[in-house]
Design a protein around this motif. Structure first.
Motif, short mmCIF file in Angstrom:
data_model
loop_
_atom_site.label_atom_id
_atom_site.label_comp_id
_atom_site.label_asym_id
_atom_site.label_seq_id
_atom_site.Cartn_x
_atom_site.Cartn_y
_atom_site.Cartn_z
N ILE A 96 0.84 -1.20 0.00
CA ILE A 96 0.00 0.00 0.00
C ILE A 96 0.88 1.25 0.00
CG2 ILE A 96 -0.43 0.38 2.48
CD1 ILE A 96 -3.37 0.59 1.80
N LEU A 97 2.02 1.20 0.68
CA LEU A 97 2.94 2.36 0.68
C LEU A 97 3.51 2.58 -0.72
CD1 LEU A 97 4.87 2.07 4.07
CD2 LEU A 97 3.28 3.86 3.37
N ARG A 98 3.82 1.48 -1.40
CA ARG A 98 4.35 1.59 -2.77
C ARG A 98 3.32 2.26 -3.68
NH1 ARG A 98 4.11 -2.13 -7.09
NH2 ARG A 98 5.80 -1.85 -8.60
N SER A 99 2.05 1.84 -3.54
CA SER A 99 0.99 2.44 -4.37
C SER A 99 0.76 3.90 -4.01
CB SER A 99 -0.32 1.66 -4.19
OG SER A 99 -0.18 0.35 -4.66
N LEU A 100 0.77 4.22 -2.72
CA LEU A 100 0.56 5.61 -2.29
C LEU A 100 1.66 6.53 -2.81
CD1 LEU A 100 -0.72 5.25 1.40
CD2 LEU A 100 -1.87 6.54 -0.42
N GLN A 101 2.89 6.00 -2.78
CA GLN A 101 4.05 6.76 -3.26
C GLN A 101 3.87 7.12 -4.74
OE1 GLN A 101 6.42 7.40 -1.12
NE2 GLN A 101 7.74 8.53 -2.53
N GLN A 102 3.49 6.12 -5.52
CA GLN A 102 3.28 6.33 -6.95
C GLN A 102 2.11 7.29 -7.19
OE1 GLN A 102 5.18 5.24 -9.50
NE2 GLN A 102 3.83 6.48 -10.80
N TYR A 103 1.08 7.13 -6.39
CA TYR A 103 -0.10 7.97 -6.53
C TYR A 103 0.26 9.44 -6.24
CZ TYR A 103 -4.74 9.88 -5.75
OH TYR A 103 -5.87 10.64 -5.81
N ARG A 104 1.10 9.65 -5.23
CA ARG A 104 1.53 11.01 -4.90
C ARG A 104 2.24 11.66 -6.10
NH1 ARG A 104 3.39 13.38 0.18
NH2 ARG A 104 3.26 11.35 1.15
N GLN A 105 3.08 10.86 -6.78
CA GLN A 105 3.78 11.39 -7.97
C GLN A 105 2.79 11.75 -9.07
OE1 GLN A 105 6.94 8.81 -9.32
NE2 GLN A 105 7.81 8.68 -7.26
N THR A 106 1.76 10.90 -9.23
CA THR A 106 0.75 11.17 -10.26
C THR A 106 -0.01 12.45 -9.93
OG1 THR A 106 0.51 8.79 -10.36
CG2 THR A 106 -1.11 10.04 -11.56
N LEU A 107 -0.34 12.62 -8.65
CA LEU A 107 -1.04 13.84 -8.22
C LEU A 107 -0.18 15.08 -8.45
CD1 LEU A 107 -2.85 13.54 -4.76
CD2 LEU A 107 -3.83 14.12 -6.98
N ASP A 108 1.12 14.95 -8.13
CA ASP A 108 2.05 16.07 -8.33
C ASP A 108 2.09 16.45 -9.81
OD1 ASP A 108 2.66 16.24 -5.68
OD2 ASP A 108 4.55 15.14 -5.81
N HIS A 109 2.09 15.42 -10.66
CA HIS A 109 2.14 15.66 -12.11
C HIS A 109 0.88 16.42 -12.56
CE1 HIS A 109 2.93 15.07 -16.31
NE2 HIS A 109 1.81 14.39 -16.47
N LEU A 110 -0.28 15.97 -12.10
CA LEU A 110 -1.53 16.64 -12.47
C LEU A 110 -1.53 18.08 -11.94
CD1 LEU A 110 -4.31 13.95 -11.87
CD2 LEU A 110 -3.57 14.90 -14.04
N THR A 111 -1.07 18.26 -10.71
CA THR A 111 -1.01 19.60 -10.11
C THR A 111 -0.13 20.52 -10.98
OG1 THR A 111 -1.16 18.55 -7.97
CG2 THR A 111 -0.49 20.86 -7.95
N HIS A 112 1.01 19.95 -11.41
CA HIS A 112 1.95 20.73 -12.23
C HIS A 112 1.28 21.13 -13.57
CE1 HIS A 112 5.69 21.96 -14.09
NE2 HIS A 112 5.42 21.16 -15.12
N LEU A 113 0.58 20.20 -14.19
CA LEU A 113 -0.07 20.51 -15.48
C LEU A 113 -1.08 21.63 -15.32
CD1 LEU A 113 -0.71 16.94 -17.03
CD2 LEU A 113 1.20 18.52 -17.43
#
Ligand code: NAP
Length: 280
Positions: A238-255
Motif C-alpha cells: 500500500i505504501l508503494r501504491s501511495l508513493q506512486q499515486y503522490r507522484q501522479t497527483l504532483d504531475h496533475l497539479t503541475h499541469l
C-alpha cells in the motif's frame, strides 16, 4: 464433502449457504453461541458450535475470521486435525497469512474471495455472493497441487471465477492498487473536503454533494477497522501504491499550475481509455 467453516459472518455464512445448497455437509464454528444458532436457523450450516473440535473430522476447512485471528485459529485447530485436512482462509491480504500458516500446516492453501457487501455478521450472509466474482487462490511452490485443485473445483462449483496463477505477493500488490489504495484516496478526499476553513463553503459543499461525490467517497466512508486492517497487513504494497499515486497527483497539479491543458487532455484521454481494462 464434509466442510468446516470457522467464523460465521458475512463470508463464512455465505459460503455455508452456497456449499450446503449443492449438497455438502457444513460444520460451523463461531465465537458466539447466538451466531451459531442464527447460522443453523438460516441454513448456513448443518451443525454449529463454539468448540473448534467440531471440525476435527472434516476434509476441508475455511477460516473466515477477521484477519488477525486466522493464524491463532489455525494454531489452536492444528491440535485436532488429520494431516489430510486441507485448510484455507479467506483473508483479504495473503503474504503474511500464507507465510505463517504454511509453516504450521503444510496442507494450507491461501484464498481470497473478492466479493462482499458493506454489511457484516451472520445476518448479512447471502446466497450466491460469489457468483461471477473473482476467487483468488495463492499457492506457493510448497502448496500441494492436489489441494489447490480441490479448493479450486469447490469454489468454482458455487459460481466463482477462480484464479490460481498469482503468488501471495502479486495478489497483495494488485489488491493494494484496486482495493486498498482506493480506500485511502477516498478517505483522504473526505478528509480534504472537511478541512475547508470557510464554513459557508463547507456547508454548501455538503448540501450540493451528489452522485460524483457518492461514487468517489463510498469506500472511504466505510468500516474504519477494515481500512486499518488493510494498511497493517499490506503495509509495504500500500505504501508503494501511495508513493506512486503522490507522484501522479504532483504531475496533475503541475499541469494545471502551468496551464498545460493539452497535456492534461492527453492524460485524461489515457485514463478514459484505461478504465475499461480494470472494470466494465
Ligand atoms: P464478519 O462478517 O465480521 O465475520 C467474521 C465472523 O467471525 C464474526 O461474525 C465473528 O462471529 C467470527 N469470529 C470472530 N473472531 C472469531 C474467532 N476467534 N473464532 C471464531 N469466530 C470468530 O467479517 P467478514 O466480512 O465475513 O470477513 C471475514 C474475513 O473475510 C476477513 O478475514 C476478511 O479479510 C475476509 N474478507 C472480507 C470481505 C468483505 O468484503 N467483507 C471480502 C473478502 C474477504 P461471532 O458473531 O461469533 O463473534
Amino acid at each position: 464433502m464434509k466442510i468446516g467453516i470457522i467464523g460465521l459472518g458475512l463470508i463464512g455464512g455465505s459460503l455455508g449457504l452456497d456449499l450446503r445448497s449443492i449438497g455438502h455437509t457444513v460444520l460451523g464454528v463461531s465465537q458466539k453461541e447466538s451466531t451459531c444458532q442464527t447460522a443453523k436457523n438460516i441454513g448456513a450450516v448443518t451443525h454449529a458450535t463454539t468448540d473448534l473440535k467440531l471440525v476435527a473430522q472434516t476434509d476441508l476447512i475455511f477460516i473466515c475470521t477477521p484477519i488477525h485471528y486466522i493464524f491463532p485459529t489455525l494454531q489452536q485447530l492444528s491440535e485436532y486435525l488429520q494431516p489430510t485436512t486441507i485448510v484455507t482462509d479467506v483473508g483479504s491480504v495473503k503474504t503474511p497469512i500464507v507465510q505463517q500458516c504454511t509453516t504450521l500446516w503444510s496442507n494450507f492453501v491461501g484464498g481470497h474471495p473478492m466479493a462482499g457487501t458493506a454489511e457484516q455478521g451472520i445476518n448479512a450472509a447471502q446466497n450466491n455472493l460469489f457468483v461471477n466474482r473473482p476467487y483468488v487462490i495463492t499457492p506457493t511452490l510448497d502448496t500441494p497441487p492436489h489441494s489447490v485443485q480441490i479448493l479450486a473445483d469447490l469454489v468454482s462449483s458455487i459460481g466463482a471465477e477462480v484464479y490460481t496463477q498469482y503468488s501471495p505477493e502479486v495478489h497483495d500488490q494488485a489488491v493494494a492498487w484496486i482495493s486498498h489504495l482506493p480506500v485511502m484516496i477516498s478517505a483522504s478526499l473526505i478528509d480534504a473536503c472537511m478541512s475547508e476553513p470557510n464554513t459557508q463553503i463547507l456547508e454548501a459543499a455538503q448540501k450540493l454533494a451528489s452522485s460524483g461525490f457518492a461514487s468517489t467517497s463510498r469506500v472511504g466512508g466505510g468500516n474504519p477497522e477494515l481500512g486499518v486492517m488493510m494498511a497493517r497487513y499490506n503495509q509495504e504494497a500500500i505504501l508503494r501504491s501511495l508513493q506512486q499515486y503522490r507522484q501522479t497527483l504532483d504531475h496533475l497539479t503541475h499541469l494545471i499550475k502551468t496551464e498545460n491543458w493539452s497535456s492534461l487532455q492527453e492524460t485524461l484521454e489515457t485514463t478514459q481509455q484505461a478504465r475499461p481494462h480494470f472494470i466494465d
